[in-house]
Design a protein around this motif. Structure first.
Motif, PDB file in Angstrom:
ATOM      1  N   LYS A 155       0.829  -1.199   0.000  1.00 53.17           N
ATOM      2  CA  LYS A 155       0.000   0.000   0.000  1.00 53.17           C
ATOM      3  C   LYS A 155       0.862   1.247   0.000  1.00 53.17           C
ATOM      4  O   LYS A 155       1.860   1.327   0.721  1.00 53.17           O
ATOM      5  CB  LYS A 155      -0.918  -0.004   1.227  1.00 53.17           C
TER       6      LYS A 155
ATOM      7  N   THR B 200       1.610   4.869   1.064  1.00 52.28           N
ATOM      8  CA  THR B 200       1.281   5.774   2.157  1.00 52.28           C
ATOM      9  C   THR B 200       2.099   7.055   2.010  1.00 52.28           C
ATOM     10  O   THR B 200       2.917   7.187   1.095  1.00 52.28           O
ATOM     11  CB  THR B 200       1.593   5.127   3.523  1.00 52.28           C
TER      12      THR B 200
ATOM     13  N   GLU C 251       5.850   3.198   0.109  1.00 51.61           N
ATOM     14  CA  GLU C 251       5.137   1.934  -0.019  1.00 51.61           C
ATOM     15  C   GLU C 251       5.554   0.968   1.088  1.00 51.61           C
ATOM     16  O   GLU C 251       6.734   0.873   1.431  1.00 51.61           O
ATOM     17  CB  GLU C 251       5.404   1.305  -1.388  1.00 51.61           C
TER      18      GLU C 251
ATOM     19  N   ILE D 243      -4.931  -5.180   5.366  1.00 49.12           N
ATOM     20  CA  ILE D 243      -6.140  -4.377   5.189  1.00 49.12           C
ATOM     21  C   ILE D 243      -7.385  -5.038   5.776  1.00 49.12           C
ATOM     22  O   ILE D 243      -8.466  -4.444   5.735  1.00 49.12           O
ATOM     23  CB  ILE D 243      -6.388  -4.062   3.696  1.00 49.12           C
TER      24      ILE D 243
ATOM     25  N   LEU E 163      -9.759   2.990   2.846  1.00 53.05           N
ATOM     26  CA  LEU E 163      -9.359   1.832   2.045  1.00 53.05           C
ATOM     27  C   LEU E 163      -9.928   1.963   0.640  1.00 53.05           C
ATOM     28  O   LEU E 163     -11.147   1.977   0.450  1.00 53.05           O
ATOM     29  CB  LEU E 163      -9.844   0.531   2.684  1.00 53.05           C
TER      30      LEU E 163
ATOM     31  N   TYR F 169      -7.969  -2.239  -3.807  1.00 57.66           N
ATOM     32  CA  TYR F 169      -7.162  -3.242  -3.110  1.00 57.66           C
ATOM     33  C   TYR F 169      -7.893  -4.581  -3.026  1.00 57.66           C
ATOM     34  O   TYR F 169      -7.252  -5.636  -2.970  1.00 57.66           O
ATOM     35  CB  TYR F 169      -6.777  -2.748  -1.716  1.00 57.66           C
TER      36      TYR F 169
END
Length: 234
Positions: free
Chosen positions: A153, A155, A159, A164, A194, A198
């Protein structure tokens, strides 16, 4: 000495609208511009910020990725006036017939809660993929209900691998009209938002969807609602 600008009273109104069709492919900045033009064309008395570069104040709620559609988008707009004399029905009437294809105003009202109160959002993901049937839908639901669900992910700090699964509040799957349909409620607050993409990555990585002919397979994402706790957010 520059003259002192008279303070113009203003009030915030909240607009509920859709973002569907070709609008799913425009960026947030383009949406901001298109929405502003629509408000101006409709004759909405926008309030402009002070300073050397006055601009209208629009604040959108939760982010929406390019390529995703939504039936439940929210934007707060500053307009000239005050809460006591404002007529939301009259403003809604101005916007009802002045819209962009794919952007339809569904409601307009005075907000009672800030966007920071949003905690979750509902999404419907549809997969037209090889081998789609009820059994595949059940396997997709099982995969998304497992824990941990680790994805790479992006951020603010770069990464990193993130689990999640705590951000998935609920997930259901079904086989409808030849498609695997996933309905999920995902975290949507600013600290734990989220992106539903994903979920696609998880299912694709597990070899469940979008693993056949890319010309024949496709998927779509539609946001259907946002919540504050268990209450529909308005």
């Amino acid at each position: 000495m520059l003259p002192v600008r008279e303070k113009i009273p203003h009030v915030v109104v909240r607009i509920l609208f859709t973002k569907t069709g070709d609008l799913q492919y425009i960026s947030h900045l383009d949406l901001h511009r298109a929405f502003t033009r629509m408000l101006v064309r409709a004759g909405v008395p926008l309030w402009y910020s002070e300073g050397y570069s006055p601009h209208p104040r629009l604040a959108f709620a939760t982010p929406l990725s390019v390529g995703a559609e939504s039936e439940y988008e929210l934007v707060d707009v500053n307009i000239v006036g005050d809460a006591e004399t404002l007529n939301p029905a009259a403003l809604f009437a101005l916007l009802r017939d002045t819209h962009i294809p794919g952007l339809t105003v569904k409601d307009l009202y005075l907000p009672t809660r800030p966007f920071s109160a949003i905690t979750h959002a509902d999404y419907t993901l549809r997969f037209r993929t090889a081998g789609a049937d009820a059994a595949l839908a059940a396997r997709c639901a099982e995969a998304l209900a497992s824990s941990p669900l680790v994805v790479l992910k992006r951020t603010k700090k770069g990464e990193r691998d993130v689990d999640i699964s705590p951000q998935i509040r609920s997930v259901r799957a079904a086989f409808e009209d030849g498609e695997v349909v996933i309905r999920a409620r995902l975290a949507a607050d600013s600290a734990n938002f989220l992106n539903p993409e994903y979920l696609v990555k998880i299912l694709r990585g597990a070899g469940l969807v979008m693993c056949g002919n890319p010309i024949e397979e496709e998927y779509s994402i539609l946001r259907t609602a946002v919540y504050s706790g268990d209450t529909l957010f308005r």
